[in-house]
Design a protein around this motif. Structure first.
Motif, PDB file in Angstrom:
ATOM      1  N   THR A 104       0.849  -1.186   0.000  1.00  0.00           N
ATOM      2  CA  THR A 104       0.000   0.000   0.000  1.00  0.00           C
ATOM      3  C   THR A 104       0.882   1.232   0.000  1.00  0.00           C
ATOM      4  O   THR A 104       1.746   1.395   0.872  1.00  0.00           O
ATOM      5  CB  THR A 104      -0.920   0.030   1.227  1.00  0.00           C
ATOM      6  N   ILE A 105       0.680   2.120  -0.983  1.00  0.00           N
ATOM      7  CA  ILE A 105       1.511   3.319  -1.145  1.00  0.00           C
ATOM      8  C   ILE A 105       0.607   4.537  -1.228  1.00  0.00           C
ATOM      9  O   ILE A 105      -0.402   4.539  -1.933  1.00  0.00           O
ATOM     10  CB  ILE A 105       2.370   3.220  -2.426  1.00  0.00           C
ATOM     11  N   ASP A 106       0.992   5.583  -0.506  1.00  0.00           N
ATOM     12  CA  ASP A 106       0.245   6.844  -0.545  1.00  0.00           C
ATOM     13  C   ASP A 106       1.012   7.846  -1.397  1.00  0.00           C
ATOM     14  O   ASP A 106       2.102   8.295  -1.030  1.00  0.00           O
ATOM     15  CB  ASP A 106       0.055   7.394   0.870  1.00  0.00           C
ATOM     16  N   LEU A 107       0.449   8.206  -2.542  1.00  0.00           N
ATOM     17  CA  LEU A 107       1.095   9.158  -3.454  1.00  0.00           C
ATOM     18  C   LEU A 107       0.757  10.612  -3.128  1.00  0.00           C
ATOM     19  O   LEU A 107       1.272  11.519  -3.779  1.00  0.00           O
ATOM     20  CB  LEU A 107       0.678   8.863  -4.899  1.00  0.00           C
ATOM     21  N   ALA A 108      -0.097  10.836  -2.125  1.00  0.00           N
ATOM     22  CA  ALA A 108      -0.559  12.194  -1.825  1.00  0.00           C
ATOM     23  C   ALA A 108       0.578  13.203  -1.620  1.00  0.00           C
ATOM     24  O   ALA A 108       0.515  14.322  -2.140  1.00  0.00           O
ATOM     25  CB  ALA A 108      -1.487  12.183  -0.617  1.00  0.00           C
ATOM     26  N   PRO A 109       1.648  12.863  -0.865  1.00  0.00           N
ATOM     27  CA  PRO A 109       2.721  13.849  -0.694  1.00  0.00           C
ATOM     28  C   PRO A 109       3.372  14.267  -2.006  1.00  0.00           C
ATOM     29  O   PRO A 109       3.749  15.429  -2.178  1.00  0.00           O
ATOM     30  CB  PRO A 109       3.724  13.114   0.214  1.00  0.00           C
ATOM     31  N   PHE A 110       3.474  13.326  -2.948  1.00  0.00           N
ATOM     32  CA  PHE A 110       4.093  13.634  -4.240  1.00  0.00           C
ATOM     33  C   PHE A 110       3.138  14.446  -5.116  1.00  0.00           C
ATOM     34  O   PHE A 110       3.564  15.356  -5.832  1.00  0.00           O
ATOM     35  CB  PHE A 110       4.487  12.333  -4.937  1.00  0.00           C
ATOM     36  N   VAL A 111       1.854  14.128  -5.052  1.00  0.00           N
ATOM     37  CA  VAL A 111       0.846  14.905  -5.777  1.00  0.00           C
ATOM     38  C   VAL A 111       0.856  16.347  -5.281  1.00  0.00           C
ATOM     39  O   VAL A 111       0.849  17.301  -6.067  1.00  0.00           O
ATOM     40  CB  VAL A 111      -0.552  14.284  -5.597  1.00  0.00           C
ATOM     41  N   ARG A 112       0.884  16.517  -3.968  1.00  0.00           N
ATOM     42  CA  ARG A 112       0.831  17.847  -3.373  1.00  0.00           C
ATOM     43  C   ARG A 112       2.079  18.662  -3.737  1.00  0.00           C
ATOM     44  O   ARG A 112       1.990  19.813  -4.152  1.00  0.00           O
ATOM     45  CB  ARG A 112       0.706  17.719  -1.853  1.00  0.00           C
ATOM     46  N   ARG A 113       3.238  18.046  -3.577  1.00  0.00           N
ATOM     47  CA  ARG A 113       4.480  18.783  -3.813  1.00  0.00           C
ATOM     48  C   ARG A 113       4.645  19.186  -5.273  1.00  0.00           C
ATOM     49  O   ARG A 113       4.977  20.330  -5.580  1.00  0.00           O
ATOM     50  CB  ARG A 113       5.683  17.925  -3.382  1.00  0.00           C
ATOM     51  N   THR A 114       4.401  18.247  -6.187  1.00  0.00           N
ATOM     52  CA  THR A 114       4.572  18.581  -7.597  1.00  0.00           C
ATOM     53  C   THR A 114       3.493  19.550  -8.077  1.00  0.00           C
ATOM     54  O   THR A 114       3.748  20.388  -8.946  1.00  0.00           O
ATOM     55  CB  THR A 114       4.567  17.317  -8.460  1.00  0.00           C
ATOM     56  N   GLY A 115       2.295  19.449  -7.513  1.00  0.00           N
ATOM     57  CA  GLY A 115       1.256  20.411  -7.868  1.00  0.00           C
ATOM     58  C   GLY A 115       1.638  21.821  -7.474  1.00  0.00           C
ATOM     59  O   GLY A 115       1.452  22.779  -8.236  1.00  0.00           O
ATOM     60  N   GLU A 116       2.214  21.976  -6.290  1.00  0.00           N
ATOM     61  CA  GLU A 116       2.640  23.291  -5.826  1.00  0.00           C
ATOM     62  C   GLU A 116       3.798  23.821  -6.662  1.00  0.00           C
ATOM     63  O   GLU A 116       3.837  25.014  -7.011  1.00  0.00           O
ATOM     64  CB  GLU A 116       3.037  23.211  -4.352  1.00  0.00           C
ATOM     65  N   ARG A 117       4.740  22.949  -6.995  1.00  0.00           N
ATOM     66  CA  ARG A 117       5.897  23.392  -7.783  1.00  0.00           C
ATOM     67  C   ARG A 117       5.505  23.720  -9.219  1.00  0.00           C
ATOM     68  O   ARG A 117       6.082  24.617  -9.836  1.00  0.00           O
ATOM     69  CB  ARG A 117       7.003  22.334  -7.733  1.00  0.00           C
ATOM     70  N   LEU A 118       4.516  23.004  -9.765  1.00  0.00           N
ATOM     71  CA  LEU A 118       4.027  23.357 -11.092  1.00  0.00           C
ATOM     72  C   LEU A 118       3.371  24.731 -11.057  1.00  0.00           C
ATOM     73  O   LEU A 118       3.549  25.541 -11.970  1.00  0.00           O
ATOM     74  CB  LEU A 118       3.036  22.316 -11.589  1.00  0.00           C
ATOM     75  N   GLY A 119       2.631  25.015  -9.988  1.00  0.00           N
ATOM     76  CA  GLY A 119       2.048  26.339  -9.830  1.00  0.00           C
ATOM     77  C   GLY A 119       3.117  27.415  -9.766  1.00  0.00           C
ATOM     78  O   GLY A 119       2.969  28.502 -10.340  1.00  0.00           O
ATOM     79  N   ASP A 120       4.226  27.117  -9.085  1.00  0.00           N
ATOM     80  CA  ASP A 120       5.327  28.078  -9.008  1.00  0.00           C
ATOM     81  C   ASP A 120       5.957  28.296 -10.384  1.00  0.00           C
ATOM     82  O   ASP A 120       6.324  29.425 -10.744  1.00  0.00           O
ATOM     83  CB  ASP A 120       6.394  27.581  -8.034  1.00  0.00           C
ATOM     84  N   LEU A 121       6.096  27.218 -11.152  1.00  0.00           N
ATOM     85  CA  LEU A 121       6.679  27.358 -12.490  1.00  0.00           C
ATOM     86  C   LEU A 121       5.802  28.235 -13.370  1.00  0.00           C
ATOM     87  O   LEU A 121       6.300  29.097 -14.106  1.00  0.00           O
ATOM     88  CB  LEU A 121       6.867  25.978 -13.131  1.00  0.00           C
ATOM     89  N   ILE A 122       4.499  28.026 -13.307  1.00  0.00           N
ATOM     90  CA  ILE A 122       3.569  28.839 -14.093  1.00  0.00           C
ATOM     91  C   ILE A 122       3.651  30.300 -13.663  1.00  0.00           C
ATOM     92  O   ILE A 122       3.657  31.213 -14.496  1.00  0.00           O
ATOM     93  CB  ILE A 122       2.138  28.294 -13.943  1.00  0.00           C
ATOM     94  N   ALA A 123       3.745  30.545 -12.349  1.00  0.00           N
ATOM     95  CA  ALA A 123       3.867  31.914 -11.845  1.00  0.00           C
ATOM     96  C   ALA A 123       5.180  32.543 -12.289  1.00  0.00           C
ATOM     97  O   ALA A 123       5.231  33.735 -12.632  1.00  0.00           O
ATOM     98  CB  ALA A 123       3.763  31.919 -10.321  1.00  0.00           C
ATOM     99  N   ALA A 124       6.249  31.762 -12.305  1.00  0.00           N
ATOM    100  CA  ALA A 124       7.542  32.278 -12.734  1.00  0.00           C
ATOM    101  C   ALA A 124       7.520  32.667 -14.208  1.00  0.00           C
ATOM    102  O   ALA A 124       8.067  33.703 -14.606  1.00  0.00           O
ATOM    103  CB  ALA A 124       8.636  31.241 -12.476  1.00  0.00           C
ATOM    104  N   ARG A 125       6.893  31.831 -15.029  1.00  0.00           N
ATOM    105  CA  ARG A 125       6.769  32.160 -16.452  1.00  0.00           C
ATOM    106  C   ARG A 125       6.039  33.488 -16.651  1.00  0.00           C
ATOM    107  O   ARG A 125       6.408  34.301 -17.504  1.00  0.00           O
ATOM    108  CB  ARG A 125       6.001  31.066 -17.174  1.00  0.00           C
ATOM    109  N   ALA A 126       4.975  33.691 -15.864  1.00  0.00           N
ATOM    110  CA  ALA A 126       4.183  34.912 -16.004  1.00  0.00           C
ATOM    111  C   ALA A 126       4.959  36.136 -15.528  1.00  0.00           C
ATOM    112  O   ALA A 126       4.702  37.255 -15.981  1.00  0.00           O
ATOM    113  CB  ALA A 126       2.877  34.781 -15.216  1.00  0.00           C
TER     114      ALA A 126
END
Length: 217
Positions: A104-126
């Protein structure tokens, strides 16, 4: 706002997944990611949502075998592909548990972290602009003449956030952090640009020179 279906260059994916660039290339070359997450039509690109799987694969290497990690990735691929940016916030609160046989594996920490970093990348581009009328098109923070790669270089050299803010008073901590992230996702090619003068209002953070070693004959 960009969707998770957007394709990222390997350097961008490495930033979002918080791994080394070589790890992203390994995920492609060693078929860690299935073909649905990869495009080779115009240079290497990976599905933005694949960053969650890349982060999981390399971060869990000390605890899980390669076979166990691959199986967890295959079990979660369909759901990962179905997520769009507009609903990403609600997915952060969902159940990201993957079960296979006794594992049993919980991917939630990876989903959360990469989602936040993708948001940062989009903000940086803007935030970053490249205008031929400003420093010959050098990427700068919008509304300033501060090159983002210079900010990133100062941080990489060990300058504290306070020193960088003193050097570039027009920038806040958020702009400095996003500048570093943008520069990492968009590394400069060739020899670094040598500025004729420092941007207005800046001060020298460090002035260390290293002599070039001659090649042995």
């Amino acid at each position: 706002m960009a969707a998770l279906a957007e394709l990222l260059r390997p350097a961008e994916a490495a930033v979002v997944a918080a791994v080394e660039l070589r790890d992203v290339n390994r995920a492609i070359d060693e078929h860690i990611l299935s073909k649905d997450f990869i495009s080779l039509d115009n240079g290497r690109r990976v599905h933005a949502a694949a960053c969650t799987l890349i982060a999981f694969y390399f971060d869990s290497a000390r605890r899980l075998t390669s076979e166990e990690r691959i199986q967890a990735i295959r079990e979660s691929e369909a759901r990962i592909l179905a997520v769009e940016w507009e609903t990403w916030a609600s997915n952060l609160l969902g159940d990201w548990t993957v079960r296979h046989d006794f594992l049993t594996i919980d991917l939630a920490p990876f989903v959360r972290r990469t989602g936040e970093r993708l948001g940062d990348l989009i903000a940086a581009r803007a935030m970053v602009v490249s205008d031929p009328a400003i420093l010959d098109g050098t990427p700068v923070v919008e509304g300033t003449r501060v090159p983002v790669h210079d900010v990133a270089a100062a941080l990489a050299a060990g300058a504290s956030m306070e020193r960088v803010r003193e050097a570039y008073p027009s920038l806040g901590e958020r702009e400095i952090r996003l500048s570093a992230l943008y520069a990492e996702a968009n590394p400069q090619r060739g020899r670094p640009r040598t500025p004729v003068s420092l941007p207005e209002g800046s001060v020298i953070v460090t002035d260390r020179r290293v002599s070039r070693r001659r090649a042995a004959r």
